[in-house]
Scaffold this motif. Structure first.
Motif, short mmCIF file in Angstrom:
data_model
loop_
_atom_site.label_atom_id
_atom_site.label_comp_id
_atom_site.label_asym_id
_atom_site.label_seq_id
_atom_site.Cartn_x
_atom_site.Cartn_y
_atom_site.Cartn_z
N GLY A 20 59.52 43.55 56.14
CA GLY A 20 57.70 44.11 55.95
C GLY A 20 57.20 44.19 57.11
N ALA A 151 60.75 36.79 51.52
CA ALA A 151 60.05 35.69 50.16
C ALA A 151 60.17 34.88 50.64
N VAL A 154 55.28 35.36 50.40
CA VAL A 154 54.60 35.77 48.93
C VAL A 154 54.17 34.91 47.73
N PHE A 156 53.10 34.55 45.16
CA PHE A 156 53.73 35.23 43.77
C PHE A 156 53.15 34.55 42.55
N SER A 159 51.52 38.21 41.26
CA SER A 159 52.09 40.02 40.55
C SER A 159 53.62 38.99 40.69
N PRO A 161 58.10 38.42 40.60
CA PRO A 161 58.78 38.88 40.95
C PRO A 161 59.38 39.87 42.07
N GLU A 163 58.19 42.66 40.68
CA GLU A 163 57.55 43.73 40.96
C GLU A 163 57.94 44.05 42.44
N TRP A 164 58.07 42.64 42.75
CA TRP A 164 57.77 42.42 44.89
C TRP A 164 59.52 43.45 45.01
N GLN A 168 59.37 46.10 47.36
CA GLN A 168 59.73 46.21 49.10
C GLN A 168 61.34 45.52 49.09
#
Length: 230
Positions: A20, A151, A154, A156, A159, A161, A163-164, A168
């Motif tokens: 990231g 991860a 993040v 969640f 939204s 996991p 989609e992430w 990503q």
């Protein structure tokens, strides 16, 4: 960092993308800046960037620079489906709920499945996806924090996991299995069915360069239909 190997440069750039540091859509430093950072010739950096572009991780445009792609790596021309898109394409309203999330040491069965080292931490998430207010999919997912350190932190809650990860984290191979299973107490509670009812179950494992990234089990109630386009 002093290295002249384009492979080492490529791996470090990949790490910065997956961690990231360079998120999707971000503009990467110029070849000249990177050659100074890595202590390597500009041609060596250019080769590393060219391979990342060939693998679908970054997009290079003349005079506009190099950017991380919004959806990295599509070498196999395979798309990981987004449950939100699945539901909205049916004209239904999508809603998501996180049931629980914790970080734990990977169990033996999961280590064997993803090829993880002993003591590897994983993030375990239980989620439910809704279509027009009705339970649509129960998601039981593990993410390797060795392969995907970002991860760990993040959020969640708003939204999922699914989609992430698609946006990503790169993948090079995907293994998918389909089966019929019987609902346990937790699955039946969240899917609104009776314990023991048949469920359509999808197991999906994604890997990046022989390193397991995530394993997920997706459960759907009786009557679920899946369509695949090639």
């Amino acid at each position: 960092m002093a290295t002249t190997s384009y492979r080492d440069i490529k791996l470090d750039m990949l790490r910065r993308i997956t961690d990231g540091e360079w998120p999707p859509g971000s503009l990467l430093p110029s070849e000249m800046d990177l050659s100074g950072h890595y202590g390597a010739a500009r041609a060596t950096v250019s080769r590393a960037m060219r391979e990342l572009a060939d693998e679908g991780l970054v997009e290079r445009k003349r005079k506009a620079g190099t950017r991380v792609r919004p959806s990295p790596v599509r070498l196999m021309r395979m798309e990981i489906p987004l449950v939100r898109t699945e539901i909205e394409e049916q004209g239904a309203e999508y809603r998501y709920a996180l049931v629980r999330s914790d970080i734990q040491i990977a169990d033996d069965w999961l280590r064997a499945r993803l090829g993880l080292e002993p003591g590897t931490e994983v993030r375990h998430l239980i989620c439910v996806h809704f279509s027009d207010g009705q339970p649509y999919q129960f998601e039981d997912r593990w993410i390797s924090l060795a392969a995907t350190p970002a991860a760990r932190t993040v959020d969640f809650r708003t939204s999922g996991p699914n989609e992430w990860l698609v946006g990503q984290v790169p993948f090079s191979t995907v293994e998918v299995s389909f089966s019929a299973t019987a609902a346990d107490d937790e699955q039946s509670h969240h899917l609104g069915c009776a314990p023991g009812d048949p469920l359509f179950t999808v197991e999906r494992q994604t890997t990046w360069r022989d390193e397991g990234v995530t394993f997920v089990r997706l459960f759907h109630r009786r009557g679920h239909r899946m369509t695949t386009r090639y």
